[in-house]
Design an enzyme around this catalytic site. Structure first.
Site, short mmCIF file in Angstrom:
data_model
loop_
_atom_site.label_atom_id
_atom_site.label_comp_id
_atom_site.label_asym_id
_atom_site.label_seq_id
_atom_site.Cartn_x
_atom_site.Cartn_y
_atom_site.Cartn_z
N TRP A 153 0.81 -1.22 0.00
CA TRP A 153 0.00 0.00 0.00
C TRP A 153 0.84 1.28 0.00
O TRP A 153 0.29 2.36 -0.02
CB TRP A 153 -0.93 0.01 1.22
CG TRP A 153 -0.23 -0.39 2.49
CD1 TRP A 153 -0.28 -1.63 3.08
CD2 TRP A 153 0.65 0.40 3.28
NE1 TRP A 153 0.53 -1.65 4.20
CE2 TRP A 153 1.11 -0.41 4.34
CE3 TRP A 153 1.11 1.71 3.22
CZ2 TRP A 153 2.00 0.05 5.31
CZ3 TRP A 153 2.00 2.17 4.17
CH2 TRP A 153 2.43 1.35 5.21
N LYS A 177 -3.21 -8.34 -7.74
CA LYS A 177 -3.97 -8.17 -6.49
C LYS A 177 -3.35 -7.01 -5.71
O LYS A 177 -2.30 -7.14 -5.10
CB LYS A 177 -3.93 -9.42 -5.60
CG LYS A 177 -4.89 -9.26 -4.43
CD LYS A 177 -4.54 -10.06 -3.20
CE LYS A 177 -3.60 -9.39 -2.24
NZ LYS A 177 -4.12 -8.16 -1.59
N GLU A 252 10.52 -8.70 -3.55
CA GLU A 252 11.11 -7.43 -3.11
C GLU A 252 10.59 -7.18 -1.70
O GLU A 252 9.47 -6.74 -1.52
CB GLU A 252 10.68 -6.30 -4.04
CG GLU A 252 11.01 -6.51 -5.51
CD GLU A 252 12.51 -6.63 -5.75
OE1 GLU A 252 13.28 -5.96 -5.06
OE2 GLU A 252 12.90 -7.43 -6.63
N GLU A 385 12.45 -3.59 10.60
CA GLU A 385 12.06 -2.46 9.76
C GLU A 385 10.93 -1.71 10.46
O GLU A 385 9.89 -2.31 10.76
CB GLU A 385 11.58 -2.99 8.41
CG GLU A 385 11.20 -1.91 7.44
CD GLU A 385 10.65 -2.49 6.14
OE1 GLU A 385 9.83 -3.43 6.19
OE2 GLU A 385 11.04 -2.00 5.07
P1 ADP Z 1 2.44 -4.95 4.99
O1 ADP Z 1 2.81 -5.57 6.32
O2 ADP Z 1 3.35 -3.86 4.60
O3 ADP Z 1 1.00 -4.65 4.81
P2 ADP Z 1 2.28 -7.42 3.60
O4 ADP Z 1 3.45 -8.21 3.17
O5 ADP Z 1 1.42 -7.98 4.67
O6 ADP Z 1 2.85 -6.00 3.93
O7 ADP Z 1 1.34 -7.10 2.37
C1 ADP Z 1 1.76 -6.87 1.06
C2 ADP Z 1 0.82 -7.57 0.11
O8 ADP Z 1 0.85 -8.97 0.40
C3 ADP Z 1 -0.65 -7.17 0.24
O9 ADP Z 1 -1.23 -7.14 -1.05
C4 ADP Z 1 -1.25 -8.28 1.08
O10 ADP Z 1 -2.63 -8.46 0.87
C5 ADP Z 1 -0.47 -9.48 0.57
N1 ADP Z 1 -0.41 -10.62 1.50
C6 ADP Z 1 -0.43 -10.59 2.86
N2 ADP Z 1 -0.36 -11.84 3.36
C7 ADP Z 1 -0.30 -12.70 2.30
C8 ADP Z 1 -0.20 -14.12 2.17
N3 ADP Z 1 -0.15 -14.93 3.22
N4 ADP Z 1 -0.13 -14.63 0.91
C9 ADP Z 1 -0.14 -13.83 -0.18
N5 ADP Z 1 -0.25 -12.48 -0.09
C10 ADP Z 1 -0.32 -11.91 1.11
#
Ligand code: ADP
Length: 485
Positions: A153, A177, A252, A385
């Site tokens: 985001w 997504k 990344e 982080e």
């Molecule tokens: P943050 O902690 O910065 O929100 P995330 O790594 O949780 O970062 O989220 C980055 C992206 O990964 C978002 O689009 C989120 O919906 C997705 N995401 C979070 N958990 C999972 C998962 N278990 N499998 C696949 N995608 C995920």
């Protein structure tokens, strides 16, 4: 800005539709707390439907001539350009960054599409020597196939475009997504791609939360690769789920950027870069300045200067002129910042500026520039982080001490060193394990055509310009036997 009804739509098999019988989720603006819209939480059936159509599209799309893809990419850039002011406003509303920064983000995205269109015209392949004189060998680059793009985001336009432009340029199909916190920018991008005329199934959009929709993408056997930007923990979950069909992974992940200021540095330059790297986008940047390492001799002077410089970073309504920091994006990230600061205080660090959320704003997500002194390697501010507008200062004795502190964190995305000595700059640059290191330049320096990616807990793979075309393709070797034809 008013509620956006279209947020309920996803793009599957070439048409926008509203998935039925899925759970939904309300999206609320961090700027004013108002409802932006409602997204469907797409489950496995919807993702599989998108993946099937993406696979079908591959049959023709992967063989298209690059000039055809060139035209579509340029058309996409034109459409983004024509609507950039509206898209920038929506980006600020759902993400929280200042409007001027949103416009710059949109400009960058136009560049990614135009750049990928040009790069694909110049992607050279090889004519290889072979031992047998009767044979000739060439290599070509094949697309990976269907690539799931899962994005965060903090840069809801930049990160999808940065990857998708190259993914499509090289003949892959894509399923995006977006992060559930910022689904609107993703929707607008995919609407542009659909309008530009990418063939049915080459571009799909699904919406939803990570544990449901993201998980469905990473475990689908119809998806050949993942382009993921986000946290290290999620990167690991995706790598595990993706192993079922050996997905190609470009991950990344997080960063914990050390900015190392040696005592011979031009301190004014270093201080301005530190403040920018710590406070820009409220610190919600993977190559932010996360740890500020200052050599003992200049420690006091550095603090005096950085406290003055912090005044140039103004928190406020991101739609207002002159504001450089809007609200943080969501409660979860703000809580992490609270927790890291609390942990530092408990362990003896001193808050010199900011340190807690600001009052008097429409939401509880406005966090002022924060400067902390006396940070040590045991604190969360050093090990993890933070992703908030924080400048945590750690002192060091000499270059090897600075290297030891740098290595006490598991990340390796971007680092920076400030010195007037080329010899010292090389000493540090050659020893720090990182994807990128800048010398006398901000830690969050970014240029989208350079190789970009991390080492260790910061991930794997390199994107950016032609490196992304290599990342999203695989070499196919073709051997001709001239004696048998
Ligand atoms: P943050 O902690 O910065 O929100 P995330 O790594 O949780 O970062 O989220 C980055 C992206 O990964 C978002 O689009 C989120 O919906 C997705 N995401 C979070 N958990 C999972 C998962 N278990 N499998 C696949 N995608 C995920």
């Amino acid at each position: 800005l008013n509620k956006i009804d279209e947020l309920q739509e996803v793009l599957i098999a070439g048409s926008f539709e509203r998935p039925t019988s899925t759970d939904c989720m309300d999206i609320v603006s961090p700027v004013d707390g108002k409802l932006i819209g409602t997204i469907p939480i797409c489950a496995s059936a919807t993702v599989e439907h998108a993946a099937e159509s993406a696979q079908e599209a591959q049959e023709e799309w992967r063989l298209t001539h690059y000039t055809e893809r060139y035209e579509l990419l340029q058309k996409a850039a034109d459409l983004i350009e024509a609507n950039k002011e509206t898209f920038a406003k929506e980006l600020t509303w759902e993400q929280g960054k200042p409007l001027g920064d949103s416009l710059i983000e949109l400009e960058g995205c136009i560049g990614y599409f135009r750049g990928a269109a040009e790069d694909i015209k110049r992607l050279e392949t090889g004519f290889l020597p072979i031992f047998d004189p009767k044979k000739r060998v060439i290599t070509v680059r094949d697309p990976i196939g269907v690539i799931g793009v899962i994005t965060p985001w903090n840069f809801p336009w930049d990160i999808p475009c940065f990857n998708i432009a190259s993914i499509l340029a090289s003949g892959n199909s894509v399923i995006l997504k977006p992060a559930e916190q910022t689904p609107l920018s993703g929707l607008r991008l995919i609407q542009c791609l659909q309008k530009a005329g990418f063939p049915k199934g080459t571009v799909s959009l699904v919406q939803g939360v990570g544990e449901v929709t993201g998980e469905a993408i990473s475990s689908s056997n119809l998806i050949d690769g993942i382009s993921f930007t986000g946290s290290t923990e999620t990167g690991r979950a995706i790598a595990r789920a993706g192993s079922s069909n050996l997905k190609r992974l470009c991950l990344e992940l997080g960063g914990n950027g050390p900015m190392i200021i040696l005592d011979d540095a031009d301190l004014d330059i270093a201080v301005a870069d530190v403040a920018l790297s710590c406070f820009w986008n409220s610190g919600q940047v993977c190559n932010a300045g996360e740890r500020i390492l200052v050599q003992e001799k200049i420690h006091k002077e550095f603090l005096e200067k950085v406290l003055l410089e912090a005044k140039n970073h103004k928190l406020g309504n991101p739609f207002d002129e002159g504001v450089t920091m809007g609200p943080m994006n969501n409660e979860e990230v703000a809580l992490k910042t609270d927790r890291h600061i609390e942990n530092a205080k408990e362990k003896g660090a001193k808050i010199l500026l900011g340190g807690k959320r600001a009052s008097g704003f429409p939401t509880n997500l406005y966090f002022p520039p924060t400067v902390i002194d006396g940070v040590t390697t045991e604190m969360l501010l050093n090990k993890e982080e933070t992703f908030g507008p924080v400048c945590p200062t750690i002192t060091f004795e000499d270059m090897d001490d600075a290297l030891r502190i740098t290595e006490s964190s598991k990340y390796g995305l971007q680092a920076s060193v400030y010195t007037r000595s080329i010899k010292k700059a090389f000493y540090m640059a050659e020893r720090i394990r990182t994807g990128t290191i800048t010398v006398n330049e901000a830690n969050n320096f970014w240029e989208g055509r350079l190789p970009w990616g991390g080492v260790r807990a910061s991930g794997m793979g390199r994107v950016g310009g032609r490196y992304a075309l290599e990342q999203y393709t695989e070499i196919k070797t073709i051997i001709f036997d001239l004696s048998k034809s």
